[in-house]
Design an enzyme around this catalytic site. Sequence first.
Site, mmCIF file in Angstrom:
data_model
loop_
_atom_site.group_PDB
_atom_site.id
_atom_site.type_symbol
_atom_site.label_atom_id
_atom_site.label_comp_id
_atom_site.label_asym_id
_atom_site.label_seq_id
_atom_site.Cartn_x
_atom_site.Cartn_y
_atom_site.Cartn_z
ATOM 1 N N LYS A 201 14.341 -62.233 2.833
ATOM 2 C CA LYS A 201 15.737 -63.692 3.402
ATOM 3 C C LYS A 201 14.215 -64.937 2.282
ATOM 4 O O LYS A 201 13.568 -65.142 2.779
ATOM 5 C CB LYS A 201 14.852 -63.693 4.410
ATOM 6 C CG LYS A 201 15.992 -65.217 4.583
ATOM 7 C CD LYS A 201 16.719 -65.485 6.272
ATOM 8 C CE LYS A 201 17.857 -66.722 6.432
ATOM 9 N NZ LYS A 201 18.576 -66.686 5.749
HETATM 10 N N1 PMP Z 1 23.752 -62.881 4.697
HETATM 11 C C1 PMP Z 1 23.379 -63.736 4.590
HETATM 12 C C2 PMP Z 1 23.091 -64.199 2.825
HETATM 13 C C3 PMP Z 1 22.586 -65.086 5.231
HETATM 14 O O1 PMP Z 1 21.573 -65.809 4.652
HETATM 15 C C4 PMP Z 1 22.553 -64.836 6.302
HETATM 16 C C5 PMP Z 1 21.791 -65.928 7.326
HETATM 17 N N2 PMP Z 1 20.595 -65.739 7.711
HETATM 18 C C6 PMP Z 1 22.998 -63.986 7.275
HETATM 19 C C7 PMP Z 1 23.860 -62.951 5.831
HETATM 20 C C8 PMP Z 1 23.213 -63.709 8.413
HETATM 21 O O2 PMP Z 1 21.848 -63.790 8.842
HETATM 22 P P1 PMP Z 1 21.536 -64.273 10.438
HETATM 23 O O3 PMP Z 1 22.625 -63.640 11.634
HETATM 24 O O4 PMP Z 1 20.326 -63.283 10.728
HETATM 25 O O5 PMP Z 1 21.499 -65.387 10.281
#
Ligand code: PMP
Length: 324
Positions: A158
Site C-alpha cells: 500500500k
Molecule cells: N484496493 C485499493 C487499491 C485500495 O486503495 C484499497 C483501500 N485501502 C482497497 C482495495 C480496500 O482495502 P481495505 O479494505 O483494506 O481498505
Amino acid sequence: MTDTRHPTYLLMNGELVAYADARVHVLSTAFKYGACVFEGLRAYWNEERGELYGFRLREHFQRLVESLRICRMPSPLDPDGYLADLVRLMRANELREDIHMRVSAYVDNDDGGLGAFEPVSISMAALPMQRYFGKDGLHVQVSSWTRISDSSMPPRIKAAPNYHNSRLAIGQARADGYDSAILLSDAGKVTEGPGYALFMLRGGKLITPPVTSGILESITRDTLITLAPELGLEVVEREMDRTELYVADELFFCGSAAEVTPILSVDRMPVGTGAFGARTQEIRAAFLQTVRGEVEDTRGWLTPIFAGAAAAVGAVAQEAVPAT
Ligand code: PMP
C-alpha cells in the site's frame, strides 16, 4: 466525503503535534520519490454504547509492516505499537463520531537520495468521515489505463506512488462523465477499483478476483468473504473477465473508506436492473452492523477506543494520554 473540520492533534513519531505543525520536508525522499507506505483505517461510533470501535486495526498494522518489509524500509514499531499510538491519538482528540485514520510511514530526511531507505518516520491522523462517496451508487467505466502489476509496482504494497495509477484512472473516468473506474491487469483480467476491491454476484455466487491477480490484499474484502457464508452466499475467488461485468447480477466496490458501495452501471450498461441490488443491500447491512459493534464481536475485530482502550492495547495507551 471527508469532513472539513480539523482534529486538534496529529501524531508524529509518537508525539502529539498541533494539526498545523505536522510537516514533511520538500527535499525528503518521501516527497521527492514517493518513499511512503500507508494505511487507511476506520472507527465507528456506537451511540447506544457510547463507544468508538476501531475496525480490524491490528490487521491494518500487520499490512503496514508487510508493506515496509517489501520496500526494505525498517518498521519503527510492531503492529501492537502502532495500535497503541493510534488509540492514544483518538483519545487525545476526544473523537466521538465516525472517523477515518491515515497512518503513513515515510523516508524522512532532507536532501534525501533516491537510494535512501531510512530514517522512517510515522505520522498518524484521525479525521471525522461519514460516507466516502457523495452518492449511493456508482456509474463506472472500464479504464483504458492498465493496473500496475506485481513485477513493477506491486499493488500488494500500500504505497502512496501506486495511487498515481489510480489517479490516472479516476481523472479519465471523471473527464468521460463517470464516477469511477475498474482497472484490468496486463493480462486483461479484472483487478479492482482505484482504491477499492471489487465483488460480483453472478449465478447466486459472490465472486471476487484472487489476491494474486494484482490487487491490494483488502481487509474489507476479507471481512466480506468471512461474513457472506452467514448470509447463505458461496464465495468464489477466481479470475474475472471484463465481459462478465456486463452480465453480472450485481456489482459492488468495498474498502475501509468505500465500505460497501453498489455499482449501478459499467460502460453505460446497467448492472442487473440498474438499481441497488438486494444481495448487495444485505451484505452492506451485515457489514455496517459488524463494524459498528451492533452484533457480537466473535472474531476480535473491534478495538473499543475509550472505555476499553486500556484492556485492548495495554497500559501504554492509557498512560500516554496527555494531561488536559
Ligand atoms: N484496493 C485499493 C487499491 C485500495 O486503495 C484499497 C483501500 N485501502 C482497497 C482495495 C480496500 O482495502 P481495505 O479494505 O483494506 O481498505
